[in-house]
Structures are given as C-alpha cells and as structure tokens.
Scaffold this motif. Structure first.
Motif, PDB file in Angstrom:
ATOM      1  N   GLU A 162       8.085  13.146  10.436  1.00 24.26           N
ATOM      2  CA  GLU A 162       8.935  12.239   9.654  1.00 24.26           C
ATOM      3  C   GLU A 162      10.143  11.839  10.495  1.00 24.26           C
ATOM      4  OE1 GLU A 162       8.021  11.282   6.699  1.00 24.26           O
ATOM      5  OE2 GLU A 162       6.809  12.895   5.835  1.00 24.26           O
ATOM      6  N   ILE A 163      10.603  10.597  10.318  1.00 19.90           N
ATOM      7  CA  ILE A 163      11.772  10.128  11.053  1.00 19.90           C
ATOM      8  C   ILE A 163      12.967  11.045  10.799  1.00 19.90           C
ATOM      9  CG2 ILE A 163      13.479   8.253  11.210  1.00 19.90           C
ATOM     10  CD1 ILE A 163      11.121   6.300  10.581  1.00 19.90           C
ATOM     11  N   VAL A 223       7.138  -3.212   9.943  1.00 20.72           N
ATOM     12  CA  VAL A 223       7.560  -1.979  10.622  1.00 20.72           C
ATOM     13  C   VAL A 223       7.356  -0.833   9.651  1.00 20.72           C
ATOM     14  CG1 VAL A 223       9.487  -0.772  11.719  1.00 20.72           C
ATOM     15  CG2 VAL A 223       9.252  -3.251  12.008  1.00 20.72           C
ATOM     16  N   ALA A 224       6.573   0.173  10.049  1.00 23.07           N
ATOM     17  CA  ALA A 224       6.207   1.201   9.068  1.00 23.07           C
ATOM     18  C   ALA A 224       5.898   2.535   9.720  1.00 23.07           C
ATOM     19  CB  ALA A 224       5.006   0.741   8.245  1.00 23.07           C
ATOM     20  N   ALA A 225       6.416   3.597   9.104  1.00 23.55           N
ATOM     21  CA  ALA A 225       6.045   4.974   9.434  1.00 23.55           C
ATOM     22  C   ALA A 225       5.296   5.522   8.225  1.00 23.55           C
ATOM     23  CB  ALA A 225       7.288   5.809   9.732  1.00 23.55           C
ATOM     24  N   LEU A 226       3.982   5.615   8.328  1.00 25.68           N
ATOM     25  CA  LEU A 226       3.155   6.058   7.197  1.00 25.68           C
ATOM     26  C   LEU A 226       2.640   7.468   7.501  1.00 25.68           C
ATOM     27  CD1 LEU A 226       1.282   2.680   6.481  1.00 25.68           C
ATOM     28  CD2 LEU A 226       3.429   3.500   5.515  1.00 25.68           C
ATOM     29  N   GLY A 227       1.570   7.578   8.302  1.00 26.10           N
ATOM     30  CA  GLY A 227       1.153   8.894   8.764  1.00 26.10           C
ATOM     31  C   GLY A 227       0.352   9.697   7.769  1.00 26.10           C
ATOM     32  N   ILE A 249      14.926  -5.787  10.094  1.00 25.67           N
ATOM     33  CA  ILE A 249      15.906  -4.769  10.457  1.00 25.67           C
ATOM     34  C   ILE A 249      16.672  -5.189  11.713  1.00 25.67           C
ATOM     35  CG2 ILE A 249      16.170  -2.396  11.311  1.00 25.67           C
ATOM     36  CD1 ILE A 249      13.732  -1.674   9.485  1.00 25.67           C
ATOM     37  N   LYS A 295       3.822  13.732   2.159  1.00 25.40           N
ATOM     38  CA  LYS A 295       4.178  12.800   3.236  1.00 25.40           C
ATOM     39  C   LYS A 295       5.122  11.766   2.668  1.00 25.40           C
ATOM     40  CE  LYS A 295       3.755  11.322   7.447  1.00 25.40           C
ATOM     41  NZ  LYS A 295       5.114  10.739   7.291  1.00 25.40           N
ATOM     42  N   LEU A 296       6.034  11.308   3.493  1.00 26.08           N
ATOM     43  CA  LEU A 296       6.831  10.137   3.147  1.00 26.08           C
ATOM     44  C   LEU A 296       6.201   8.908   3.792  1.00 26.08           C
ATOM     45  CD1 LEU A 296      10.612  11.064   3.502  1.00 26.08           C
ATOM     46  CD2 LEU A 296       9.501  10.003   1.554  1.00 26.08           C
ATOM     47  N   ASN A 297       6.232   7.783   3.091  1.00 27.55           N
ATOM     48  CA  ASN A 297       5.884   6.498   3.696  1.00 27.55           C
ATOM     49  C   ASN A 297       7.153   5.650   3.696  1.00 27.55           C
ATOM     50  OD1 ASN A 297       2.461   5.945   2.415  1.00 27.55           O
ATOM     51  ND2 ASN A 297       3.252   7.429   3.875  1.00 27.55           N
ATOM     52  N   VAL A 298       7.576   5.227   4.875  1.00 28.84           N
ATOM     53  CA  VAL A 298       8.796   4.411   5.041  1.00 28.84           C
ATOM     54  C   VAL A 298       8.374   3.105   5.691  1.00 28.84           C
ATOM     55  CG1 VAL A 298      11.081   4.274   6.112  1.00 28.84           C
ATOM     56  CG2 VAL A 298      10.229   6.483   5.264  1.00 28.84           C
ATOM     57  N   ALA A 299       8.684   1.988   5.057  1.00 28.46           N
ATOM     58  CA  ALA A 299       8.146   0.724   5.572  1.00 28.46           C
ATOM     59  C   ALA A 299       8.999  -0.469   5.203  1.00 28.46           C
ATOM     60  CB  ALA A 299       6.733   0.505   5.037  1.00 28.46           C
ATOM     61  N   ALA A 300       9.189  -1.358   6.174  1.00 30.82           N
ATOM     62  CA  ALA A 300       9.785  -2.672   5.965  1.00 30.82           C
ATOM     63  C   ALA A 300       8.688  -3.699   6.222  1.00 30.82           C
ATOM     64  CB  ALA A 300      10.961  -2.887   6.913  1.00 30.82           C
ATOM     65  N   LEU A 301       8.128  -4.261   5.163  1.00 27.17           N
ATOM     66  CA  LEU A 301       7.018  -5.215   5.299  1.00 27.17           C
ATOM     67  C   LEU A 301       7.550  -6.620   4.993  1.00 27.17           C
ATOM     68  CD1 LEU A 301       4.223  -3.048   3.595  1.00 27.17           C
ATOM     69  CD2 LEU A 301       4.853  -3.156   5.998  1.00 27.17           C
TER      70      LEU A 301
END
Lengths: 143, 143
Positions: free
Chosen positions: A45-46, A79-83, B46, B76-82
């Motif tokens: 995770e970031i 832009v995405a961190a999913l994983g 961003i 899990k976390l999902n963090v995203a700028a779509l």
C-alpha cells in the motif's frame, strides 16, 4: 532484497529505474500503459511506504504523468494502485482515449490484452515515453 | 470558485473537508468507499495541481488510507484517480475484501450500487471512518 513480482515480470517489459521505482510497460497495445513499482520489499500500500518514499513516489508519478501527456496526448490519464491480484505495490498510469476499446470504463477486465505486433513496435511506444521524461525524473534506462 | 461536480454530489454524501479536499462517501453499501475531491476549479489530473497542493493531497490520501485501514480492516485498499466519466479530479479510496461482490476485480461496473438501508446505517460507516482520522489530517466535519 527487492524482487519484481513474477506476474508483473511476465506481463510487462522493464524500461528502467527511477530513484525509487522500476518503470514497466504493459504488453498491451490497446493503451500506452505504464507502471511504477517501488523497489521496496513487502510493501502493498502507498501509505505503508515511509514518508520520504511516498514523496519520491509522488514525484516519479508526476514526472511519468507529464511524460505520458506530452508523448501521447491522451484525453484522460488513469492513475491507480489496486493490487487485488498482485500484492506487490504497483501504480498504473494509463493513457486513455475516447476512442479506446474500453472507454469510458476502467481498462481492467474489459477487453483482452492486444499483443504488440513485434518488439520494435513496442519499443517505439516505450521510446516515445522515455524521451518525454523530464530530466529531474532521475530516470536510468535498462542498458 | 470551486463547485462540487453535480454527479459527485448526487452519488455521494459530503462528510467534511480537509485543508485541500472535500471528503465524500459513496452511497454504496457494497464497500466502504470514500473520495477526496481537491477544492480547485478546472483541475482534472493530479499532476495539474500545483506542487504544494499535490503534497497536501498525498498527505490527505495517506491519512484517509490509514483511517480506512484502522476502521474497516480491509484485505486491500484500492486508490485511484480515473475520471473518465466525471472530469473533476476525484481520488477513490475503497476498502476491499476477498468476500466483497466484485473481488478480485476493480469495483467499477461490476455490480450495481447497493443502497444503504437508511441514513443511520450510512452514518454509522461514516462515523467509523471519521473517528479513525488522525488529528494531523486537519479534518473538519460538516456541521
């Protein structure tokens, strides 16, 4: 000791390294699609990165985003961190177009990956990207 | 003058504000799902924010991620700028579980949003989140 996750190694070509992250390109000709993989073991995770690494990841993400915008003139960046499938932290940076096969949906699971016709075609896209990276990105290409 | 995009206003409830961003919660009981919307007009990416705002967005994203982790213990976390549909910059932060209805796929377009049974149920989730925000997040709840 950091090792790239085997699924990322299989799906991508490594273009080089930033001070923190490896720069990968996905083997999918549907979209110019790049990943940043911070070279830190056991991080998913970031917000699990230490503060200095988070700052560096932001810097590398901004440099990569600027280069994608300059090289490919997309209609939108994703832009995405999913994983959910690959637990090693990796941040997708995808150039999206109103004409691309998944638009306006997110790219994951929409259409099968489309192979580049050959390595030369893939490296043409890679070279457009790396040639647009700003100098202060600190990018070192794979020899 | 910043105004929240009408689609975000329709889909979400505003919980409060950080120094830069509005904190929203999506009206979808399938996942604890929060958004940061930087209060800057005309910004869709961003890397189009000025450097100080990018730093602040990172700080708010990390605080929100820590709070989601503490409050909801996701897998899990999902963090995203779509932003393919809503051009106003907004950053999704979604708590994902191996048992959720979209796992392991990304959430977008998988299953229809599930309404919270009532406002009280929704605010219980919201209060769990905001109660876990660290003090240095600078969060101000909606009065």
């Amino acid at each position: 000791m950091f090792q790239l996750h085997p699924q990322l190694a299989a799906d991508c070509v490594t273009l080089g390294t930033f001070p923190l992250s490896q720069l990968l390109m996905l083997r999918d000709a549907n979209y110019p699609w790049f990943l940043l993989v911070p070279a830190r073991s056991g991080i998913g995770e970031i917000h699990h990165l230490v503060e200095a690494d988070r700052q560096q990841l932001l810097h590398e993400s901004v440099c990569l985003s600027q280069a994608i915008e300059q090289a490919f003139k997309p209609d939108k960046l994703n832009v995405a961190a999913l994983g959910n499938m690959v637990p090693q932290l990796h941040v997708h940076h995808i150039a999206r177009y109103r004409t691309d096969p998944a638009w306006p949906a997110p790219v994951w699971g929409r259409v099968p990956a489309s192979a580049y016709t050959d390595d030369a075609a893939m490296m043409t896209v890679a070279d457009r990207l790396t040639g647009a990276l700003p100098l202060d990105a600190g990018f070192t290409p794979i020899p």
